[in-house]
Design a protein around this motif. Structure first.
Motif, short mmCIF file in Angstrom:
data_model
loop_
_atom_site.label_atom_id
_atom_site.label_comp_id
_atom_site.label_asym_id
_atom_site.label_seq_id
_atom_site.Cartn_x
_atom_site.Cartn_y
_atom_site.Cartn_z
N LEU A 65 -3.86 40.77 0.57
CA LEU A 65 -3.72 42.09 1.24
C LEU A 65 -2.39 42.65 1.44
O LEU A 65 -2.27 44.04 1.41
CB LEU A 65 -3.92 41.79 2.71
N ALA A 66 -1.38 41.83 1.19
CA ALA A 66 0.08 42.39 1.03
C ALA A 66 0.27 43.06 -0.36
O ALA A 66 0.79 44.17 -0.47
CB ALA A 66 1.12 41.30 1.14
N LYS A 67 -0.38 42.57 -1.51
CA LYS A 67 -0.37 43.40 -2.48
C LYS A 67 -1.21 44.68 -2.64
O LYS A 67 -0.46 45.73 -2.82
CB LYS A 67 -1.00 42.37 -3.87
N LYS A 68 -2.21 44.78 -1.76
CA LYS A 68 -3.13 45.63 -1.82
C LYS A 68 -2.41 46.83 -0.96
O LYS A 68 -2.60 48.12 -1.10
CB LYS A 68 -4.33 45.42 -1.03
N ALA A 69 -1.65 46.49 0.18
CA ALA A 69 -0.80 47.21 1.01
C ALA A 69 0.11 47.96 0.36
O ALA A 69 0.16 49.47 0.40
CB ALA A 69 -0.22 46.42 2.36
N VAL A 70 1.00 47.55 -0.60
CA VAL A 70 1.67 48.17 -1.47
C VAL A 70 1.17 48.88 -2.35
O VAL A 70 1.58 49.99 -2.71
CB VAL A 70 2.79 47.09 -2.00
N GLN A 71 0.22 48.38 -3.36
CA GLN A 71 -0.26 49.14 -4.23
C GLN A 71 -1.00 50.51 -3.77
O GLN A 71 -1.12 51.39 -4.52
CB GLN A 71 -1.39 48.27 -5.01
N GLU A 72 -1.93 50.24 -2.68
CA GLU A 72 -2.84 51.40 -2.61
C GLU A 72 -2.37 52.42 -1.24
O GLU A 72 -2.66 53.22 -0.98
CB GLU A 72 -4.22 50.81 -1.99
N HIS A 73 -1.39 51.53 -0.43
CA HIS A 73 -0.89 52.34 0.69
C HIS A 73 0.53 52.33 0.76
O HIS A 73 1.20 52.53 1.84
CB HIS A 73 -1.43 51.59 2.31
N GLY A 74 1.34 52.23 -0.39
CA GLY A 74 2.57 52.04 -0.31
C GLY A 74 3.48 53.14 0.13
O GLY A 74 4.64 52.75 0.90
N ASP A 75 3.10 54.14 -0.06
CA ASP A 75 3.80 55.26 0.57
C ASP A 75 4.14 55.44 1.92
O ASP A 75 5.02 55.64 2.57
CB ASP A 75 3.27 56.77 0.11
#
Length: 415
Positions: A65-75
């Motif tokens: 989920l941390a990876k997903k948070a940066v990749q999909e919601h990084g901005d």
């Protein structure tokens, strides 16, 4: 650099205390935090902390989920956020409160905080004027006492029994105050698996507390960090679920159902109250850690929370049973303890005359630690109690820790 360090050592020493404000001079360190320093790096069996067990942390899921948070919601996740909190997370929390507790609530009624501890501080900041009377349980969460004390209230203590706060004694006190032309500002309660007592307030007392709040015009601050940690018995709805007038502010957290390191929690209440708490929070930290909020949102949205709670319960239930059996087997006559249906703590009461704070060093010398009970009372008047935690240490160490503690208590009773 060596010359500068030498010069610093030779310079006149400041009188540091004279620079502090009066409030700062009155600050005292958390008793638990200071005690933990004594045992954290040793072979002592610590039953003192209030720590979730790291084995319950969903590390693999958090990694994804941390990876997903940066990749999909990084901005959004890596940017400043709104003070009130990440909107998708507030939507998920509102849905959970409706689904699990039947609380009619929306995102407008919820603000994200940097741990429940910040929520408590904000409550003090927004609602307490010096001299205001507030009610706390006796015993109660010592960090709540610490938070509220900064704002200089008068504490009114109401004892606990096996069904939680003695609401009948509260009613007597309210009548007495009304006759004197006085009133309280709020009642602070941890009604479910109370910290440190482990007890749960009955549904009848919850309803009566709400009736008293309406009759005597005060608020209820409901702290619910342990609500999901039930191992036996029937669920009791939060007081907030029974609230029809908007008098209850409900504090919840991810510390026990995800991981405490995220420092993500929330306050739920009437929008007018939440707005004032939000304004107060703006001057403290601008916003709660956004990437943690995004991960928590994905954790809920992906259904992981519903999967994780049964695992946590299954992990802690035998630990509680082991501690209760060990207490039954090893504790001498005259020692009493609560028998919680959930949570993280067991509250132990020793015979009158034993001071558990004075006994603490003896216990540490025998390789076991606990939290002396006097810190959980606003007036520090009760000396013969202690709080034990069963969630953190290994099962065999629970038994050994209780054996060692029982031996120390036996020696104190002989003395």
């Amino acid at each position: 650099m060596e010359e500068r360090l030498k010069g610093k050592l030779e310079a006149p020493t400041l009188n540091y205390e004279e620079y502090f404000s009066q409030k700062a001079l009155g600050m005292k360190a958390s008793e638990i935090r200071e005690l933990l320093k004594l045992v954290e790096s040793s072979e002592i069996i610590s039953l003192a902390g209030g720590l979730p067990n790291p084995e319950t942390f969903p590390k693999d899921i958090i990694t994804e989920l941390a990876k997903k948070a940066v990749q999909e919601h990084g901005d959004a996740a890596l940017q400043y956020g709104t003070t009130k909190g990440y909107t998708p997370l507030r939507l998920e929390i509102a849905e959970m409160l409706r689904k699990r507790y039947d609380i009619p609530i929306s995102k407008v009624d919820i603000m994200i905080t940097s741990g429940s501890q910040q929520g408590l501080d904000l409550v003090g900041r927004v609602f307490i004027d010096p001299g205001d009377m507030i009610v706390v349980e006796a015993p109660t969460y010592l960090a709540a006492i610490q938070s509220f004390k900064y704002y200089e209230p008068q504490f009114i203590q109401i004892p606990l029994d096996d069904e939680g706060m003695r609401v009948d004694l509260l009613e007597e006190k309210l009548r007495e105050l009304k006759a004197q032309g006085k009133k309280i500002k709020f009642v602070y309660t941890i009604p479910t698996f109370q910290n440190p007592g482990g007890v749960t307030m009955s549904i009848e007392r919850r309803k009566r507390l709400l009736e008293l709040a309406s009759e005597y015009d005060f608020l209820i601050i409901e702290d619910g960090p342990y609500n999901e940690l039930r191992y036996r018995g029937e669920d009791v709805p939060p007081i907030k679920a029974l609230d029809t007038e908007g008098r209850v502010l409900y504090l919840g957290t991810f510390s026990k159902i995800l991981a405490p390191g995220f420092r993500v929690a929330w306050v739920a209440g009437e929008p007018h109250f939440i707005r004032k708490l939000e304004i107060a929070k703006q001057g403290i930290d601008l916003c709660t850690n956004v990437i943690s909020q995004v991960i928590a949102m994905e954790y809920m949205k992906g259904g992981y929370l519903d999967e994780q709670i049964p695992k946590i319960r299954a992990f802690y239930k035998p630990k509680l049973e082991i501690m209760l059996r060990a207490l039954e087997e090893y504790m001498p006559e005259g020692v009493k303890w609560t028998k919680p249906e959930g949570g993280m703590f067991v509250w132990v009461t020793l015979p009158e005359g034993i001071d558990t704070k004075a006994m603490f060093e003896k216990a540490v010398s025998r390789g076991v630690a606990y939290v002396p009970g006097e810190a959980f009372f606003a007036d520090r008047s009760v000396k013969n109690t202690m709080r034990l935690n069963f969630t953190y240490v290994d099962d065999e160490k629970i038994v050994e820790g209780i054996k060692r503690l029982a031996e120390v208590i036996k020696e104190e009773l002989k003395a």
